[in-house]
Design a protein around this motif. Structure first.
Motif, PDB file in Angstrom:
ATOM      1  N   THR A  47       0.854  -1.176   0.000  1.00  0.00           N
ATOM      2  CA  THR A  47       0.000   0.000   0.000  1.00  0.00           C
ATOM      3  C   THR A  47       0.892   1.229   0.000  1.00  0.00           C
ATOM      4  OG1 THR A  47      -1.617  -1.224   1.284  1.00  0.00           O
ATOM      5  CG2 THR A  47      -1.851   1.173   1.236  1.00  0.00           C
ATOM      6  N   PRO A  48       0.667   2.153  -0.931  1.00  0.00           N
ATOM      7  CA  PRO A  48       1.505   3.357  -0.971  1.00  0.00           C
ATOM      8  C   PRO A  48       1.260   4.247   0.243  1.00  0.00           C
ATOM      9  CG  PRO A  48      -0.247   3.477  -2.607  1.00  0.00           C
ATOM     10  CD  PRO A  48      -0.321   2.131  -1.987  1.00  0.00           C
ATOM     11  N   THR A  49       2.309   4.946   0.660  1.00  0.00           N
ATOM     12  CA  THR A  49       2.183   5.892   1.762  1.00  0.00           C
ATOM     13  C   THR A  49       1.475   7.149   1.263  1.00  0.00           C
ATOM     14  OG1 THR A  49       4.288   6.952   1.290  1.00  0.00           O
ATOM     15  CG2 THR A  49       4.326   5.052   2.801  1.00  0.00           C
ATOM     16  N   ARG A  50       1.052   7.997   2.173  1.00  0.00           N
ATOM     17  CA  ARG A  50       0.385   9.249   1.801  1.00  0.00           C
ATOM     18  C   ARG A  50       1.309  10.127   0.953  1.00  0.00           C
ATOM     19  NH1 ARG A  50      -4.182  11.639   3.395  1.00  0.00           N
ATOM     20  NH2 ARG A  50      -4.511  10.139   5.063  1.00  0.00           N
ATOM     21  N   GLN A  51       2.595  10.161   1.310  1.00  0.00           N
ATOM     22  CA  GLN A  51       3.555  10.966   0.542  1.00  0.00           C
ATOM     23  C   GLN A  51       3.691  10.431  -0.886  1.00  0.00           C
ATOM     24  OE1 GLN A  51       4.312   9.647   3.576  1.00  0.00           O
ATOM     25  NE2 GLN A  51       4.190  11.504   4.819  1.00  0.00           N
ATOM     26  N   GLU A  52       3.698   9.117  -1.028  1.00  0.00           N
ATOM     27  CA  GLU A  52       3.801   8.536  -2.368  1.00  0.00           C
ATOM     28  C   GLU A  52       2.559   8.832  -3.197  1.00  0.00           C
ATOM     29  OE1 GLU A  52       6.602   4.626  -1.576  1.00  0.00           O
ATOM     30  OE2 GLU A  52       4.461   4.487  -1.196  1.00  0.00           O
ATOM     31  N   GLY A  72      -3.541  14.430  -9.411  1.00  0.00           N
ATOM     32  CA  GLY A  72      -4.105  13.539  -8.420  1.00  0.00           C
ATOM     33  C   GLY A  72      -4.135  12.080  -8.842  1.00  0.00           C
ATOM     34  N   PHE A  73      -3.447  11.753  -9.929  1.00  0.00           N
ATOM     35  CA  PHE A  73      -3.424  10.382 -10.446  1.00  0.00           C
ATOM     36  C   PHE A  73      -2.749   9.457  -9.441  1.00  0.00           C
ATOM     37  CE2 PHE A  73      -1.162   7.036 -12.775  1.00  0.00           C
ATOM     38  CZ  PHE A  73      -2.193   6.470 -13.487  1.00  0.00           C
ATOM     39  N   ILE A  74      -3.392   8.339  -9.129  1.00  0.00           N
ATOM     40  CA  ILE A  74      -2.833   7.351  -8.197  1.00  0.00           C
ATOM     41  C   ILE A  74      -2.383   6.111  -8.946  1.00  0.00           C
ATOM     42  CG2 ILE A  74      -3.351   5.823  -6.275  1.00  0.00           C
ATOM     43  CD1 ILE A  74      -5.278   7.928  -5.258  1.00  0.00           C
ATOM     44  N   GLY A  75      -3.203   5.618  -9.859  1.00  0.00           N
ATOM     45  CA  GLY A  75      -2.833   4.404 -10.587  1.00  0.00           C
ATOM     46  C   GLY A  75      -3.869   4.045 -11.613  1.00  0.00           C
ATOM     47  N   CYS A 109      -2.232  -0.521 -10.581  1.00  0.00           N
ATOM     48  CA  CYS A 109      -0.779  -0.352 -10.613  1.00  0.00           C
ATOM     49  C   CYS A 109      -0.466   1.130 -10.783  1.00  0.00           C
ATOM     50  CB  CYS A 109      -0.144  -1.186 -11.714  1.00  0.00           C
ATOM     51  SG  CYS A 109      -0.547  -0.676 -13.377  1.00  0.00           S
ATOM     52  N   ASP A 110       0.744   1.517 -10.338  1.00  0.00           N
ATOM     53  CA  ASP A 110       1.158   2.912 -10.450  1.00  0.00           C
ATOM     54  C   ASP A 110       1.887   3.134 -11.775  1.00  0.00           C
ATOM     55  OD1 ASP A 110       3.659   1.802 -10.077  1.00  0.00           O
ATOM     56  OD2 ASP A 110       3.949   2.634  -8.076  1.00  0.00           O
ATOM     57  N   LEU A 111       2.435   4.326 -11.969  1.00  0.00           N
ATOM     58  CA  LEU A 111       3.112   4.639 -13.227  1.00  0.00           C
ATOM     59  C   LEU A 111       4.410   3.856 -13.416  1.00  0.00           C
ATOM     60  CD1 LEU A 111       2.509   8.469 -13.462  1.00  0.00           C
ATOM     61  CD2 LEU A 111       1.719   6.733 -15.049  1.00  0.00           C
ATOM     62  N   ASN A 112       4.942   3.278 -12.332  1.00  0.00           N
ATOM     63  CA  ASN A 112       6.131   2.435 -12.443  1.00  0.00           C
ATOM     64  C   ASN A 112       5.761   0.989 -12.756  1.00  0.00           C
ATOM     65  OD1 ASN A 112       8.004   4.495 -11.858  1.00  0.00           O
ATOM     66  ND2 ASN A 112       7.495   4.324  -9.690  1.00  0.00           N
ATOM     67  N   MET A 113       4.478   0.740 -13.041  1.00  0.00           N
ATOM     68  CA  MET A 113       3.952  -0.582 -13.357  1.00  0.00           C
ATOM     69  C   MET A 113       4.108  -1.556 -12.193  1.00  0.00           C
ATOM     70  SD  MET A 113       2.687   0.066 -16.192  1.00  0.00           S
ATOM     71  CE  MET A 113       2.136  -1.478 -16.811  1.00  0.00           C
ATOM     72  N   LEU A 114       4.016  -1.039 -10.959  1.00  0.00           N
ATOM     73  CA  LEU A 114       4.058  -1.866  -9.763  1.00  0.00           C
ATOM     74  C   LEU A 114       2.645  -1.967  -9.205  1.00  0.00           C
ATOM     75  CD1 LEU A 114       7.232  -0.386  -8.042  1.00  0.00           C
ATOM     76  CD2 LEU A 114       7.063  -2.503  -9.339  1.00  0.00           C
ATOM     77  N   PHE A 115       2.234  -3.172  -8.841  1.00  0.00           N
ATOM     78  CA  PHE A 115       0.903  -3.355  -8.271  1.00  0.00           C
ATOM     79  C   PHE A 115       0.845  -2.701  -6.898  1.00  0.00           C
ATOM     80  CE2 PHE A 115       0.915  -6.950 -11.234  1.00  0.00           C
ATOM     81  CZ  PHE A 115      -0.278  -6.706 -11.882  1.00  0.00           C
TER      82      PHE A 115
END
Length: 120
Positions: A47-52, A72-75, A109-115
């Protein structure tokens, strides 16, 4: 045997015949690999942190033409129905709109293609 069972939706009896193993061995090895896979989820799904979440990705900073659309894009979110074989008495819960038995898997997934999130 694990990949054959999951990837081709085969029953343990057929996988056992294909690999020359009895059903008990196939079941045992399947759950060993499944348990190992579950242990790896902590390393690969987090789970991404708030800063991420509030950090603007480098690709969006470089290509300013995307900025107004991805603020505001998250994934990226996508879902898929995975065909399953279930006992006849449980099939009613797994029917999809095409009349097959399946269950829905959603992943983000995020822009780094990580779930960052998986739900099934």
């Amino acid at each position: 045997m694990f990949l054959r069972t999951c990837g081709h939706n085969e029953v343990q009896r057929d996988v056992g015949l294909l690999f020359g193993q009895n059903q008990e061995t196939v079941k045992e090895k399947f759950f060993e690999v499944l348990t190992a896979t579950e242990l790896l989820t902590c390393d690969y799904i987090k789970t991404p942190t708030r800063q991420e979440l509030y950090r603007i990705h480098e690709q969006l900073q470089v290509a300013r033409r995307y900025e107004p659309y991805f603020n505001g894009f998250i994934g990226a979110n996508d879902g898929v129905h995975v065909c399953v074989k279930v006992k006849p008495e449980l099939q009613g819960i797994y029917w999809d709109r095409h009349g097959r038995t399946s269950f829905n898997v959603m992943a983000i997934c995020d822009l780094n293609m990580l779930f960052t999130y998986v739900w099934n």
